[in-house]
Design an enzyme around this catalytic site. Structure first.
Site, PDB file in Angstrom:
ATOM      1  N   GLN A  44     -48.720  85.758  27.397  1.00  5.96           N
ATOM      2  CA  GLN A  44     -47.844  84.801  27.679  1.00  5.96           C
ATOM      3  C   GLN A  44     -46.470  85.033  27.721  1.00  5.96           C
ATOM      4  O   GLN A  44     -46.248  86.145  28.239  1.00  5.96           O
ATOM      5  CB  GLN A  44     -47.984  83.467  26.348  1.00  5.96           C
ATOM      6  N   GLY A 103     -54.364  85.045  31.290  1.00  6.01           N
ATOM      7  CA  GLY A 103     -55.099  85.459  32.546  1.00  6.01           C
ATOM      8  C   GLY A 103     -54.344  86.582  33.041  1.00  6.01           C
ATOM      9  O   GLY A 103     -53.271  86.202  33.778  1.00  6.01           O
ATOM     10  N   HIS A 104     -54.552  87.956  32.848  1.00  6.93           N
ATOM     11  CA  HIS A 104     -53.862  88.878  33.247  1.00  6.93           C
ATOM     12  C   HIS A 104     -54.298  89.309  34.560  1.00  6.93           C
ATOM     13  O   HIS A 104     -55.748  89.902  34.542  1.00  6.93           O
ATOM     14  CB  HIS A 104     -53.658  89.998  32.234  1.00  6.93           C
ATOM     15  N   ASP A 107     -47.217  84.280  32.861  1.00  6.21           N
ATOM     16  CA  ASP A 107     -47.703  84.436  34.257  1.00  6.21           C
ATOM     17  C   ASP A 107     -46.604  85.155  35.155  1.00  6.21           C
ATOM     18  O   ASP A 107     -46.129  84.994  36.192  1.00  6.21           O
ATOM     19  CB  ASP A 107     -47.904  83.095  35.042  1.00  6.21           C
ATOM     20  N   LYS A 149     -47.709  90.527  33.965  1.00  3.25           N
ATOM     21  CA  LYS A 149     -47.719  91.739  33.108  1.00  3.25           C
ATOM     22  C   LYS A 149     -48.862  92.521  33.229  1.00  3.25           C
ATOM     23  O   LYS A 149     -48.827  93.829  32.969  1.00  3.25           O
ATOM     24  CB  LYS A 149     -47.895  91.000  31.400  1.00  3.25           C
TER      25      LYS A 149
HETATM   26  P1  IMP Z   1     -52.311  77.243  24.388  1.00  5.28           P
HETATM   27  O1  IMP Z   1     -51.718  78.304  24.188  1.00  5.28           O
HETATM   28  O2  IMP Z   1     -53.636  77.076  25.415  1.00  5.28           O
HETATM   29  O3  IMP Z   1     -52.236  76.194  23.439  1.00  5.28           O
HETATM   30  O4  IMP Z   1     -51.265  76.266  25.709  1.00  5.28           O
HETATM   31  C1  IMP Z   1     -49.844  76.061  25.163  1.00  5.28           C
HETATM   32  C2  IMP Z   1     -48.894  76.051  26.289  1.00  5.28           C
HETATM   33  O5  IMP Z   1     -48.797  77.499  26.549  1.00  5.28           O
HETATM   34  C3  IMP Z   1     -49.327  75.281  27.429  1.00  5.28           C
HETATM   35  O6  IMP Z   1     -48.509  74.839  28.104  1.00  5.28           O
HETATM   36  C4  IMP Z   1     -50.229  76.424  28.275  1.00  5.28           C
HETATM   37  O7  IMP Z   1     -50.113  76.139  29.911  1.00  5.28           O
HETATM   38  C5  IMP Z   1     -49.310  77.293  28.208  1.00  5.28           C
HETATM   39  N1  IMP Z   1     -50.043  78.979  28.013  1.00  5.28           N
HETATM   40  C6  IMP Z   1     -50.785  79.275  27.214  1.00  5.28           C
HETATM   41  N2  IMP Z   1     -51.072  80.580  27.567  1.00  5.28           N
HETATM   42  C7  IMP Z   1     -50.410  80.620  28.969  1.00  5.28           C
HETATM   43  C8  IMP Z   1     -50.498  81.952  29.891  1.00  5.28           C
HETATM   44  O8  IMP Z   1     -51.066  82.997  29.527  1.00  5.28           O
HETATM   45  N3  IMP Z   1     -49.448  81.658  31.018  1.00  5.28           N
HETATM   46  C9  IMP Z   1     -48.954  80.614  31.236  1.00  5.28           C
HETATM   47  N4  IMP Z   1     -48.910  79.636  30.276  1.00  5.28           N
HETATM   48  C10 IMP Z   1     -49.808  79.708  29.130  1.00  5.28           C
END
Ligand code: IMP
Length: 428
Positions: free
Chosen positions: A224, A40-41, A13, A16
């Site tokens: 991420q 979520g970009h 977040d 990017k």
């Molecule tokens: P997952 O990738 O959905 O399994 O989530 C694993 C961890 O990564 C969790 O703490 C999510 O909140 C975090 N996470 C996954 N994708 C994002 C992102 O795009 N932005 C921020 N945190 C993320």
């Protein structure tokens, strides 16, 4: 021509999407290399906010080709919704959006497994976005996954069935109360697959290799952040892919000696969504202010993000692991009005002061040590050149540059494309 990379240096977040959108005019191809619809970009222009999950952030530029690389995991159902949101623009999706045959597919049962696994973990849950990311990468490394290229084979549904049946058995094993109607989910999935099949599938590593030979500019877009990397993040509170620079090599098939600039993006403070350690997290009015002013809610899940001061120890670690050559500081405008700005420059760890990221950064192990700097009052959101920035913000920037040993090239002062200050630097 070298391939440039753009990565988040914190827990995701960082902004990017906005920066890819700003930089796209300098590139012919934007290629996503890992993650999936957990991302979520957010991009803002002409007063409208757009959120992309799987589609690269170059899609709004007429000239750019967008590649979804082999390292990405695709949920056809979410992908179809993203495409529907783009239908209001005149984008030639068939020629401008290319998908790697080696990218893996997220099945409905991957999502269910994610939910079952999280429910079974109880308080120890990862805080996953529940998009099925972990289970899909598990099937990838377990050599059971279904790939985009399989859709071109006549027996792909057999492969699907075998995998979905295995997942159902696993869901029962978790023995938790997950309500679902698989028939409905599968009907939606199969119909979305038909939409996906209308797009262009490519051997993306070969495509990118040829594009490089032809001198095309390629920007690899990460999702991420580095602290969510499966190897180098705050394990197990991480995502299931390599979000760091090496992930671009495996997620696109780009050789390490072909990497050029590495753009590292960070917020002027820190946020985290989901569970896991966060040494500089604030539970006071300052944290609430950051959340409110910065509109810190997840673009994918809507969850409020945890907020805290900038953690320079963690940021330095991310800069090193990624070999960052250019830094971009986002959301500087959110810190306007803080009398004092704190930066964590070291940790107290097992009775010692350390300035590197140790194995375990749980609150019971590390206490942040802060340096205090003077804040600034001015509203930055209408500023458009470096010479307008307040002196105390410039002091903050210089303090960070000295510690990180990398120049800050862009200072972002608002969500819109236009609220971006490019600094004159000695590096190009
Ligand atoms: P997952 O990738 O959905 O399994 O989530 C694993 C961890 O990564 C969790 O703490 C999510 O909140 C975090 N996470 C996954 N994708 C994002 C992102 O795009 N932005 C921020 N945190 C993320």
């Amino acid at each position: 021509m070298a391939v440039d990379l753009l990565l988040g240096l914190q827990w995701g977040d960082e902004g990017k999407g906005k920066i890819v959108d700003v930089l796209t005019k300098n590139y012919d191809i934007i290629a996503r290399f890992q993650g999936g619809p957990n991302a979520g970009h957010t991009l803002e222009f002409d007063g409208i906010k757009h959120v992309l999950h799987t589609i690269p952030s170059g899609i709004f530029h007429e000239e750019a080709i967008n590649v979804v690389g082999n390292g990405v995991v695709i949920d056809p159902v979410i992908f179809r919704k993203e495409l529907a949101n783009l239908s209001q623009f005149e984008i030639d999706i068939k020629s401008r959006l290319l998908i790697s045959r080696k990218a893996h597919l997220i099945l409905p049962t991957h999502r269910l497994l994610d939910a079952a696994s999280e429910t079974a973990k109880g308080k120890a849950k990862i805080g996953s976005t529940l998009k099925g990311i972990g289970p899909t990468y598990m099937d990838k490394t377990g050599r059971n996954g279904l790939r985009v290229g399989d859709l071109e084979l006549s027996n792909w549904k057999d492969k699907y069935r075998a995998l979905a049946d295995k997942h159902e058995a696993m869901i029962h094993f978790y023995n938790v109360d997950i309500q679902y109607n698989l028939q409905e989910l599968e009907a939606e999935f199969f119909s979305a697959i038909e939409t996906l099949k209308k797009l262009t599938f490519i051997d993306s590593e070969e495509y990118l290799f040829q594009a490089q030979k032809e001198g095309k500019g390629i920007l690899a877009e990460g999702a991420q952040g580095s602290l969510l990397d499966i190897d180098f993040g705050t394990y197990p509170y991480v995502t299931s892919s390599n979000t760091t620079a090496a992930g671009a090599c495996t997620g696109l098939g780009v050789a390490p000696n072909q990497i050029g600039k590495v753009y590292g993006i960070f917020k002027a403070y820190t946020t985290r969504v989901g569970s896991g350690p966060f040494p500089t997290e604030l539970f006071d009015e300052d944290g609430a202010t950051m959340g409110r002013v910065g509109n810190e809610f997840g673009a994918t899940t809507g969850r409020p993000r945890r907020c805290g001061w900038l953690d320079l120890v963690a940021l330095k670690y991310a800069v090193q692991i990624n070999g960052v050559t250019h830094l971009m500081m986002m959301k500087s405008d959110v810190l306007s009005g803080f009398e004092t700005i704190k930066v964590c420059t070291a940790y107290h760890y097992q009775g010692k002061k350390i300035s590197h990221l140790p194995y375990n950064i749980e609150a019971s192990n590390v206490t942040p040590i802060y340096t205090e700097l003077k804040g600034w009052e001015q509203d930055l959101t209408k500023m458009n050149s470096e010479d307008q920035l307040p002196k105390t913000l410039m002091d903050y920037i210089e303090f960070l540059e000295e510690a990180l040993e990398v120049p800050i090239q862009i200072v972002s002062v608002g969500p819109d494309r236009t609220q971006t200050i490019h600094r004159e630097l000695a590096v190009s």
